[in-house]
Design a protein around this motif. Structure first.
Motif, PDB file in Angstrom:
ATOM      1  N   SER A  77     -17.031  10.513  35.553  1.00  0.00           N
ATOM      2  CA  SER A  77     -16.371   9.661  36.539  1.00  0.00           C
ATOM      3  C   SER A  77     -14.985  10.050  36.762  1.00  0.00           C
ATOM      4  O   SER A  77     -14.491   9.967  37.798  1.00  0.00           O
ATOM      5  CB  SER A  77     -16.504   8.187  35.891  1.00  0.00           C
ATOM      6  OG  SER A  77     -15.821   8.144  34.371  1.00  0.00           O
ATOM      7  N   MET A  78     -14.207  10.432  36.039  1.00  0.00           N
ATOM      8  CA  MET A  78     -12.999  11.053  36.214  1.00  0.00           C
ATOM      9  C   MET A  78     -13.090  12.469  37.013  1.00  0.00           C
ATOM     10  O   MET A  78     -12.261  12.591  38.021  1.00  0.00           O
ATOM     11  CB  MET A  78     -12.209  11.418  35.005  1.00  0.00           C
ATOM     12  CG  MET A  78     -11.757  10.229  33.970  1.00  0.00           C
ATOM     13  SD  MET A  78     -11.096  10.440  32.715  1.00  0.00           S
ATOM     14  CE  MET A  78      -9.493  11.036  33.076  1.00  0.00           C
ATOM     15  N   VAL A  79     -14.144  13.243  36.936  1.00  0.00           N
ATOM     16  CA  VAL A  79     -14.021  14.455  37.553  1.00  0.00           C
ATOM     17  C   VAL A  79     -14.676  13.829  39.006  1.00  0.00           C
ATOM     18  O   VAL A  79     -14.238  14.699  40.088  1.00  0.00           O
ATOM     19  CB  VAL A  79     -15.259  15.371  36.837  1.00  0.00           C
ATOM     20  CG1 VAL A  79     -15.588  16.478  37.950  1.00  0.00           C
ATOM     21  CG2 VAL A  79     -14.673  15.885  35.727  1.00  0.00           C
ATOM     22  N   ARG A  80     -15.555  13.060  39.157  1.00  0.00           N
ATOM     23  CA  ARG A  80     -15.898  12.667  40.633  1.00  0.00           C
ATOM     24  C   ARG A  80     -15.021  12.152  41.279  1.00  0.00           C
ATOM     25  O   ARG A  80     -14.697  12.269  42.579  1.00  0.00           O
ATOM     26  CB  ARG A  80     -17.178  11.571  40.128  1.00  0.00           C
ATOM     27  CG  ARG A  80     -17.964  11.327  41.567  1.00  0.00           C
ATOM     28  CD  ARG A  80     -19.329  10.290  41.182  1.00  0.00           C
ATOM     29  NE  ARG A  80     -20.252  11.337  40.674  1.00  0.00           N
ATOM     30  CZ  ARG A  80     -20.412  11.139  39.373  1.00  0.00           C
ATOM     31  NH1 ARG A  80     -20.043   9.983  38.664  1.00  0.00           N
ATOM     32  NH2 ARG A  80     -21.512  11.741  38.788  1.00  0.00           N
ATOM     33  N   GLU A  81     -13.912  11.209  40.592  1.00  0.00           N
ATOM     34  CA  GLU A  81     -12.918  10.930  41.473  1.00  0.00           C
ATOM     35  C   GLU A  81     -11.880  11.868  42.040  1.00  0.00           C
ATOM     36  O   GLU A  81     -11.443  11.887  43.049  1.00  0.00           O
ATOM     37  CB  GLU A  81     -12.143   9.682  40.630  1.00  0.00           C
ATOM     38  CG  GLU A  81     -12.644   8.550  40.106  1.00  0.00           C
ATOM     39  CD  GLU A  81     -11.775   7.618  39.035  1.00  0.00           C
ATOM     40  OE1 GLU A  81     -10.584   8.226  39.009  1.00  0.00           O
ATOM     41  OE2 GLU A  81     -12.342   6.545  38.913  1.00  0.00           O
ATOM     42  N   THR A  82     -11.728  12.870  41.068  1.00  0.00           N
ATOM     43  CA  THR A  82     -10.742  14.090  41.386  1.00  0.00           C
ATOM     44  C   THR A  82     -11.661  14.800  42.570  1.00  0.00           C
ATOM     45  O   THR A  82     -10.631  15.306  43.307  1.00  0.00           O
ATOM     46  CB  THR A  82     -10.567  14.801  40.075  1.00  0.00           C
ATOM     47  OG1 THR A  82      -9.979  14.019  39.328  1.00  0.00           O
ATOM     48  CG2 THR A  82      -9.984  16.063  40.667  1.00  0.00           C
ATOM     49  N   GLN A  83     -12.948  15.114  42.427  1.00  0.00           N
ATOM     50  CA  GLN A  83     -13.608  15.600  43.573  1.00  0.00           C
ATOM     51  C   GLN A  83     -13.488  15.044  44.896  1.00  0.00           C
ATOM     52  O   GLN A  83     -13.512  15.770  45.748  1.00  0.00           O
ATOM     53  CB  GLN A  83     -15.139  15.653  43.075  1.00  0.00           C
ATOM     54  CG  GLN A  83     -16.105  16.736  43.906  1.00  0.00           C
ATOM     55  CD  GLN A  83     -17.188  16.665  43.451  1.00  0.00           C
ATOM     56  OE1 GLN A  83     -17.797  15.639  43.425  1.00  0.00           O
ATOM     57  NE2 GLN A  83     -17.954  18.020  43.613  1.00  0.00           N
ATOM     58  N   SER A  84     -13.378  13.780  44.891  1.00  0.00           N
ATOM     59  CA  SER A  84     -13.327  13.128  45.993  1.00  0.00           C
ATOM     60  C   SER A  84     -12.155  12.963  46.542  1.00  0.00           C
ATOM     61  O   SER A  84     -11.962  13.219  47.922  1.00  0.00           O
ATOM     62  CB  SER A  84     -13.567  11.385  45.877  1.00  0.00           C
ATOM     63  OG  SER A  84     -13.242  10.809  47.073  1.00  0.00           O
ATOM     64  N   GLU A  85     -10.899  13.348  45.882  1.00  0.00           N
ATOM     65  CA  GLU A  85      -9.489  13.825  46.201  1.00  0.00           C
ATOM     66  C   GLU A  85      -9.794  15.180  47.056  1.00  0.00           C
ATOM     67  O   GLU A  85      -8.961  15.446  48.131  1.00  0.00           O
ATOM     68  CB  GLU A  85      -8.719  13.502  45.191  1.00  0.00           C
ATOM     69  CG  GLU A  85      -8.264  12.361  44.562  1.00  0.00           C
ATOM     70  CD  GLU A  85      -7.200  12.460  43.519  1.00  0.00           C
ATOM     71  OE1 GLU A  85      -6.288  13.107  43.539  1.00  0.00           O
ATOM     72  OE2 GLU A  85      -7.470  11.474  42.372  1.00  0.00           O
ATOM     73  N   LEU A  86     -10.251  15.980  46.126  1.00  0.00           N
ATOM     74  CA  LEU A  86     -10.593  17.327  46.651  1.00  0.00           C
ATOM     75  C   LEU A  86     -11.146  17.532  48.143  1.00  0.00           C
ATOM     76  O   LEU A  86     -10.955  18.216  49.174  1.00  0.00           O
ATOM     77  CB  LEU A  86     -11.153  18.231  45.747  1.00  0.00           C
ATOM     78  CG  LEU A  86     -11.237  19.675  45.996  1.00  0.00           C
ATOM     79  CD1 LEU A  86     -10.288  20.495  46.358  1.00  0.00           C
ATOM     80  CD2 LEU A  86     -12.134  20.410  44.971  1.00  0.00           C
ATOM     81  N   ASP A  87     -12.164  16.546  48.201  1.00  0.00           N
ATOM     82  CA  ASP A  87     -12.858  16.488  49.414  1.00  0.00           C
ATOM     83  C   ASP A  87     -11.853  16.207  50.466  1.00  0.00           C
ATOM     84  O   ASP A  87     -11.843  16.658  51.523  1.00  0.00           O
ATOM     85  CB  ASP A  87     -13.994  15.590  49.419  1.00  0.00           C
ATOM     86  CG  ASP A  87     -15.007  15.550  50.425  1.00  0.00           C
ATOM     87  OD1 ASP A  87     -14.717  16.142  51.345  1.00  0.00           O
ATOM     88  OD2 ASP A  87     -16.143  15.122  50.279  1.00  0.00           O
ATOM     89  N   SER A  88     -11.002  15.152  50.235  1.00  0.00           N
ATOM     90  CA  SER A  88     -10.042  14.919  51.487  1.00  0.00           C
ATOM     91  C   SER A  88      -9.221  16.150  51.853  1.00  0.00           C
ATOM     92  O   SER A  88      -8.980  16.284  52.997  1.00  0.00           O
ATOM     93  CB  SER A  88      -9.054  13.729  50.866  1.00  0.00           C
ATOM     94  OG  SER A  88     -10.102  12.545  50.626  1.00  0.00           O
ATOM     95  N   ILE A  89      -8.960  17.042  50.887  1.00  0.00           N
ATOM     96  CA  ILE A  89      -7.956  18.145  51.242  1.00  0.00           C
ATOM     97  C   ILE A  89      -8.871  18.873  51.891  1.00  0.00           C
ATOM     98  O   ILE A  89      -8.192  19.695  52.906  1.00  0.00           O
ATOM     99  CB  ILE A  89      -7.422  18.690  49.536  1.00  0.00           C
ATOM    100  CG1 ILE A  89      -6.415  17.668  48.913  1.00  0.00           C
ATOM    101  CG2 ILE A  89      -6.852  19.835  49.948  1.00  0.00           C
ATOM    102  CD1 ILE A  89      -6.112  18.136  47.701  1.00  0.00           C
ATOM    103  N   ILE A  90     -10.169  19.227  51.408  1.00  0.00           N
ATOM    104  CA  ILE A  90     -10.934  20.142  52.392  1.00  0.00           C
ATOM    105  C   ILE A  90     -10.978  19.777  53.662  1.00  0.00           C
ATOM    106  O   ILE A  90     -10.958  20.714  54.761  1.00  0.00           O
ATOM    107  CB  ILE A  90     -12.323  20.355  51.493  1.00  0.00           C
ATOM    108  CG1 ILE A  90     -12.075  21.337  50.225  1.00  0.00           C
ATOM    109  CG2 ILE A  90     -13.245  21.155  52.562  1.00  0.00           C
ATOM    110  CD1 ILE A  90     -13.310  21.368  49.172  1.00  0.00           C
TER     111      ILE A  90
END
Length: 724
Positions: free
Chosen positions: A655-668
């Motif tokens: 769950s924590m990795v998925r949240e961080t991945q969502s943040e990374l998605d925004s940066i990408i």
């Protein structure tokens, strides 16, 4: 030492007879041959063998080279007994006897009867010779037989029983070849799924081109059913069905390789499931199952997943959606299950017209145009040039995160957005709803994987041309009439031929070894590596090639070889090697290896551990290299989520990795929005000459570019691209 002839003869006869008798019983060696030989104990050769062996070779040279000899050491348990009985042997005498044995044609023929072809015979002899020459003391029976042969009291053929025994020690498959062939008998894959064979299923094939409504009709049946499963080729498609179902009031779960999302607020399982095809359950019972893009069962890498879903899904009705080219193959496969196929054919809902002139220049682009490229180099080049002409561009390619693709598609589809041009790879062929007026092929040549697993560049197939062209003129959008053309004049005739032709009928569906099959192989061949087991399985397997083929396993073997030195249980090793990983991304491969090592030490791969090794957090990318690296990090997080679904105890923080991945998605997304600026900066900086083709990055100058810039990593944060 002087020996008594009568005593020695009796001793030799007794010892050799018992050894040969025991060896014969364990190796199917002809007792009759041995008895004849002992009756004629004088130095007479074996009878001349004529004609072909009665038992054919159990494998051909193409398979034999895959079997690696198992190291065997001489026991030497008898100490000096052999020397006391028969005298000391000179290495030169042993070598002379062995060379004479090797040259005997009768020996080679007998070896063939025991499964030793020329290659295996040669390897077994080398190992046997090394054992005999390197040992300080030989087993007493072998010592005596060498002594007898040297003194003319026995024939060189008498070594054969010892040689065969040794061969079966170093090549254990010789004792279990029949078992291996039974395990790898894949001629009746329908029988692997007994639950699906309990009662005949209703098979409905919805056949038609892109934008014909075939999936729409199948989904209506899915929404109406009491229970159902949708099996799609992409997470995007599964997510779309998941959202549509819940919006329509049909409670539906989402299951992909990386996550499970529940439709019910209480997190209980729903009666409907939308999943990626690899995650299809072959145990749960449904009223309706939909298998989308069924023609994908011919895919060299993933075809096995469609075959498995087709044969194994337990449903009263199975609705297949795809190209008409798959109809005959599906009918033939369903004959093996005793099920009929009901075919519904659909025509395209909107008109698609091929233009008579090529685009010629990017200055001729118009609103609603989609330029299709088959390499990242072309994507960057074309998008930069179009924006240089004053047009805003949306960009979609395969390695972008799904949410970023959807954001770019939304930007392009929005009539109020100034972005009216799309530059994309064939990733638009499925999974995205796009309002395209005209598809323009920048090139018709695409990197592909041939039947041998070799990468090559070739003209796209009729099926691919139709799939991509069909994205123009979507029903219900502002561009109901679609157009298609090429960028280059010389490509127009080729495209015209492709679109005029019918897709070639599918001939075979893919299969893949299961974990259970490989585990059974490992039981019989405990010294073989996983990669070696896969090779042997594929080469020994029996497939009904009128219906099936064995999928390419190169990616699986690549990962297996990468982690071979990591101590893992076989089942876990197999699961790791099934990970959907792009082996051309070095950073992703590095993290895959680190994951496996951490797992082998039984240490949890926590969120903090992951952030430390990927260098989180990141700033917005400043160059194309920065963007490509962020895409790699996103893939690493996908890999973590995929593994956490299978090893929940050691990958505890999805769950924590998925949240961080969502943040990374925004940066990408920020990086892709400014992609032409990144390309311009990369060129102006002149720090590197970079090639981006098919996800592969080749740095020609200053290869430490990413490490040196660090992309805004926090101080004291470990470099994510550092070596292991």
């Amino acid at each position: 030492m002087h020996r008594s002839t009568s005593l020695a003869a009796r001793m030799v006869t007794f010892t050799s007879w018992n050894v040969l008798r025991n060896t014969a019983c364990s190796s199917n060696f002809s007792l009759q041959h041995i008895q004849v030989r002992f009756k004629k104990r004088s130095a007479k050769p074996l009878p001349e063998i004529t004609g072909s062996p009665t038992k054919t070779n159990t494998q051909n040279n193409g398979v034999s080279h895959l079997f690696v000899p198992v190291p065997v050491k001489a026991t030497g348990e008898d100490g000096t007994v052999g020397i006391e009985l028969a005298g000391k042997l000179r290495k030169q005498d042993i070598l002379q006897v062995l060379n004479k044995f090797f040259r005997r044609s009768e020996v080679k023929l007998l070896s063939a009867e025991h499964g030793l072809d020329n290659y295996l015979f040669h390897q077994a002899f080398i190992s046997f010779r090394k054992l005999c020459l390197d040992a300080d003391t030989l087993p007493v029976d072998l010592h005596i037989i060498f002594s007898d042969i040297s003194h003319g009291a026995a024939h060189v053929d008498d070594l054969f029983a010892y040689f065969v025994k040794h061969a079966k020690q170093i090549f254990p498959h010789l004792e279990c070849m029949d078992d291996l062939k039974k395990i790898s008998d894949l001629r009746s894959p329908a029988n692997w799924y007994p639950e699906a064979r309990v009662s005949p299923r209703k098979i409905v094939f919805h056949a038609g081109p892109t934008n014909s409504g075939k999936t729409y009709h199948a989904l209506n049946r899915f929404f109406e059913a009491k229970s159902g499963v949708y099996c799609g080729p992409l997470k995007l498609l599964a997510s779309e069905v998941f959202q549509k179902a819940n919006e329509k009031g049909t409670t539906c779960d989402l299951v992909t390789g990386e996550e499970r999302r529940f439709g019910n607020p209480d997190q209980s399982a729903a009666s409907h499931v939308a999943c990626t095809v690899e995650m299809t359950s072959v145990v749960n019972q449904y009223e309706v199952a939909i298998i989308d893009e069924i023609q994908m069962l011919r895919d060299q890498q993933r075809g096995w997943a469609w075959t498995r879903a087709l044969l194994g899904v337990c449903a009263d009705e199975v609705h297949l959606c795809g190209e008409a080219a798959a109809i005959e193959l599906i009918k033939n496969i369903m004959i093996t299950t005793g099920e009929d196929v009901e075919v519904h054919k659909y025509e395209r809902l909107t008109q698609l017209e091929m233009e008579r002139a090529a685009l010629g220049s990017l200055s001729n682009v118009r609103p609603g145009d989609c330029i299709v490229c088959f390499s990242k180099n072309d994507i960057y080049r074309v998008s930069r040039e179009i924006e240089g002409l004053g047009h805003e561009v949306a960009v979609i390619y395969g390695s972008l995160p799904p949410t970023t693709k959807l954001a770019q598609a939304k930007k392009f589809n929005d009539p109020d957005n100034p972005c009216k041009i799309l530059v994309a790879t064939d990733a638009i062929g499925m999974g995205l709803n796009l309002s395209i007026r005209r598809v323009i092929f920048y090139s018709l040549v695409k990197p592909t994987l041939n039947e041998k697993g070799e990468r090559e560049r070739d003209v796209i197939s009729t099926s691919q041309a139709l799939q991509i062209s069909g994205r123009a003129g979507r029903y219900g959008t502002q561009f109901a009439h679609g157009y298609v053309t090429t960028f280059k004049n010389e490509d127009l005739p080729t495209l015209e031929k492709l679109l005029a032709a019918a897709p070639e009928p599918l001939e075979q569906a893919g299969l893949h070894p299961t974990a259970d099959q490989i585990e059974m192989y490992a039981y019989h061949l405990p010294s073989s590596t996983l990669s070696n087991l896969m090779d042997i399985f594929v080469n020994l397997c029996t497939v009904d090639d009128s219906l099936y083929f064995m999928c390419n396993i190169d990616d699986f073997k690549f990962l297996a070889d990468m982690i071979q030195h990591v101590p893992l249980p076989l089942r876990a090793r197999y699961v790791f090697c099934c990970a959907p990983l792009n082996r051309k991304m070095p950073f992703v491969c590095t993290m895959f290896l680190k994951f496996s090592r951490q797992y082998s030490r039984n240490k949890p791969i926590t969120y903090d551990w992951l952030c430390e090794h990927i260098g989180w957090p990141f700033n917005a990318p400043q160059t194309i290299l920065d963007l490509v690296h962020l895409e790699s990090v996103f893939d690493v997080m996908d890999l973590y989520l995929w593994l956490s679904y299978r090893f929940q105890d050691l990958f505890p923080d999805p769950s924590m990795v998925r949240e961080t991945q969502s943040e990374l998605d925004s940066i990408i997304q920020m990086g892709v929005f400014n992609i032409t600026k990144l390309v311009k900066k990369s060129v102006e900086s002149n720090t590197t000459s970079t090639s981006f083709d098919d996800g592969e990055i080749t740095l020609h100058k200053k290869q430490k570019h990413i490490r040196g810039r660090r992309m805004g990593y926090k101080k004291d944060t470990p470099n994510p691209t550092s070596s292991l």
